[in-house]
Scaffold this motif. Structure first.
Motif, PDB file in Angstrom:
ATOM      1  N   TRP A 276       0.849  -1.198   0.000  1.00 51.80           N
ATOM      2  CA  TRP A 276       0.000   0.000   0.000  1.00 51.80           C
ATOM      3  C   TRP A 276       0.873   1.232   0.000  1.00 51.80           C
ATOM      4  N   THR A 280      -3.027   8.566  -3.600  1.00 51.25           N
ATOM      5  CA  THR A 280      -3.707   8.405  -4.881  1.00 51.25           C
ATOM      6  C   THR A 280      -3.482   9.658  -5.707  1.00 51.25           C
ATOM      7  N   GLN A 282      -3.658  11.341 -10.153  1.00 46.60           N
ATOM      8  CA  GLN A 282      -4.166  11.319 -11.516  1.00 46.60           C
ATOM      9  C   GLN A 282      -3.012  11.509 -12.487  1.00 46.60           C
ATOM     10  N   LEU A 302      -0.094  13.629  -7.339  1.00 41.40           N
ATOM     11  CA  LEU A 302      -0.741  13.167  -6.117  1.00 41.40           C
ATOM     12  C   LEU A 302      -1.771  14.190  -5.648  1.00 41.40           C
ATOM     13  N   GLU A 304      -4.061  13.031  -3.067  1.00 38.68           N
ATOM     14  CA  GLU A 304      -4.470  12.525  -1.766  1.00 38.68           C
ATOM     15  C   GLU A 304      -3.304  11.750  -1.168  1.00 38.68           C
ATOM     16  N   PRO A 333      -2.405   6.342 -12.799  1.00 38.48           N
ATOM     17  CA  PRO A 333      -2.591   5.688 -11.498  1.00 38.48           C
ATOM     18  C   PRO A 333      -2.474   4.172 -11.561  1.00 38.48           C
ATOM     19  N   ARG A 337      -0.042   1.886  -9.199  1.00 35.52           N
ATOM     20  CA  ARG A 337      -0.545   0.820  -8.338  1.00 35.52           C
ATOM     21  C   ARG A 337       0.119  -0.506  -8.663  1.00 35.52           C
ATOM     22  N   GLU A 400      -8.408  -1.897  -0.293  1.00 35.25           N
ATOM     23  CA  GLU A 400      -7.604  -2.770  -1.139  1.00 35.25           C
ATOM     24  C   GLU A 400      -8.355  -4.061  -1.448  1.00 35.25           C
ATOM     25  N   ALA A 405     -10.960   2.621  -5.148  1.00 36.06           N
ATOM     26  CA  ALA A 405      -9.844   3.450  -5.600  1.00 36.06           C
ATOM     27  C   ALA A 405      -9.801   4.833  -4.961  1.00 36.06           C
TER      28      ALA A 405
END
Length: 475
Positions: A276, A280, A282, A302, A304, A333, A337, A400, A405
């Protein structure tokens, strides 16, 4: 089957310059070469096939689906005429069968295939290349990666298997072979090239990060092997892009590095726990790049950063642009991930980011997502619009687990019971309950107290993806 399956066609072409002279595609220290004559073109893939094909199997799954009869025929009066089996044309059970391919990845009989090949199966059988059949036990099925791990018992015999290759070593243009059982015609080998890497936004799995090949994918080939010319497993063939259902030469395979992560989780005897990041963002568009003074769009912005998460503890902040993870470029993203999901748990991973126009390097701890706050999962009942919804406190671990998301906070609907009032009112799994009758919802217990008050009207606001929706019920 819901997903399309896989078969691969020849996709390698020769490139020639003026007067038929071969173009040089070789750089210093690069072992890859373009064929230079008829003799090289006539070379055979047979040695690779002899080594790899025995490790590719057929996977047959069987599912008995129970169907409800018309309630009319449960009446004892009508059963006097039709007997216990019910009337003709009213079957109580329907058998669904599925055909796919698989790959033996350990000599003891560990087999890898697609989740969608064995989804919901009551019986799974594996047929080896030499036509021997084995009953298979489902060890682990991971819907989010569309991978499933099976185990067969070869009675102490060491079975042929494929070693996993580092899929990050692949380059566009590399020759690959695909082995599987398209349309059930029998084991088939075809060839192609790697057409693209790090393909995202394909819409196949939550961890959408694929090897693209010019191979055609057809029913029965899902779960088959994408093999490099050294005889190692580069990926698991899984789907195609097609508007008509036919192949247009755009096929996708799950990279071996993701396969390795799922296998390791299965070997540990538990569910797959992915690292993790605690952030989060875009993808950086051309407009964002222009507004931030960047010469071109690159990286993930980023928006968040969870306090106390690995990214936050490493010093990352909202507004930073992540450029690379472990030396690999990330541009959306999904790729960010994927890079963290396939990192080695318990260590650190180097990350390159951009802040105020300058590049910085930092090491981020590879940790599992925390179960904080405790989920307090429960099924709602009573006289309110959310009756029949199963809710929980949204923690990073639960986010998760269910593939959520967005920011991991608040109360989320985990699922809704079929036919329940919540389902009929349009509430769905993944909806985050924002407020009830104007009161913000922060946790399960306060929500229970709000619902216990009862009465009309109800005004419930939820967040669904990027949308905020409000249901006004009664009054």
């Amino acid at each position: 089957m819901a997903m399309r399956r896989t078969i691969f066609l020849l996709g390698a072409l020769l490139a020639f310059g003026p007067a038929g002279a071969p173009l040089s595609a070789q750089s210093p220290g690069d072992a890859r070469v373009v064929p230079h004559g008829r003799e090289q073109v006539q070379l055979s893939f047979a040695p690779v096939v002899r080594r790899a094909a025995p490790a590719v199997v057929n996977v047959f799954s069987r599912r008995v689906q129970r169907q409800a009869n018309n309630p009319l025929f449960d009446d004892p009066f009508f059963r006097r005429f039709f007997g216990e089996q019910g009337p003709p044309g009213q079957p109580r059970e329907r058998v669904q069968q599925s055909l796919g391919s698989g790959v033996i990845v350990a000599a003891g009989g560990t087999v890898l295939t697609n989740h969608h090949v064995v989804r919901g199966a009551d019986e799974i059988r594996v047929v080896l290349a030499d036509r021997r059949e084995f009953e298979a036990r489902l060890v682990r099925s991971d819907e989010r990666t569309d991978l499933a791990v099976l185990q067969i018992d070869p009675g102490g015999e060491a079975l042929p298997f494929l070693e996993l290759r580092d899929s990050d070593e692949l380059e566009v243009g590399d020759l690959v072979l695909a082995i599987g059982n398209p349309f059930g015609v029998g084991q088939t080998v075809t060839s192609g090239i790697v057409s693209g890497l790090a393909r995202t936004n394909v819409g196949i799995t939550d961890y959408g990060f694929f090897i693209q090949t010019d191979a055609a994918i057809n029913p029965g080939n899902s779960g088959g092997a994408l093999v490099t010319l050294d005889g190692r497993l580069a990926g698991i063939n899984t789907a195609i892009y097609s508007r008509s259902g036919g192949s247009v030469g755009i096929g996708f395979a799950i990279p071996a590095n993701m396969v390795r992560t799922v296998l390791n989780g299965a070997a540990a005897g538990g569910r797959v726990v992915r690292p993790w990041l605690g952030a989060t963002g875009q993808g950086v568009t051309s407009d964002i790049a222009h507004s931030m003074g960047l010469p071109r769009p690159r990286g993930v912005l980023l928006n968040e950063v969870t306090a106390g998460g690995p990214a936050g503890r490493a010093g990352l902040r909202v507004g930073d642009i992540v450029l690379e993870v472990a030396g690999r470029q990330v541009d959306d993203p999904e790729s960010l991930r994927f890079r963290f999901a396939t990192a080695q748990p318990g260590g650190t991973v180097p990350l390159l980011y951009l802040r105020d126009g300058r590049e910085h390097s930092v090491s981020v701890a590879v940790l599992p997502p925390p179960e904080n706050p405790p989920r307090e999962q429960r099924l709602l009942d009573g006289r309110h619009p959310l009756a029949g919804a199963e809710i929980a406190n949204l923690s990073p671990a639960l986010a998760e687990e269910i593939g959520f998301a967005g920011p991991p906070r608040g109360v989320v609907i985990v699922r809704t019971r079929p036919g329940s009032l919540a389902q009929r009112r349009g509430f769905e799994a993944g909806d985050v309950i924002v407020d009830v009758n104007g009161e913000p919802v922060a946790a399960v217990q306060p929500l229970l107290r709000m619902l216990a008050r009862g009465g009309l009207p109800w005004r419930i606001t939820i967040r669904r993806g990027e949308q905020t929706l409000t249901a006004n019920i009664g009054g």
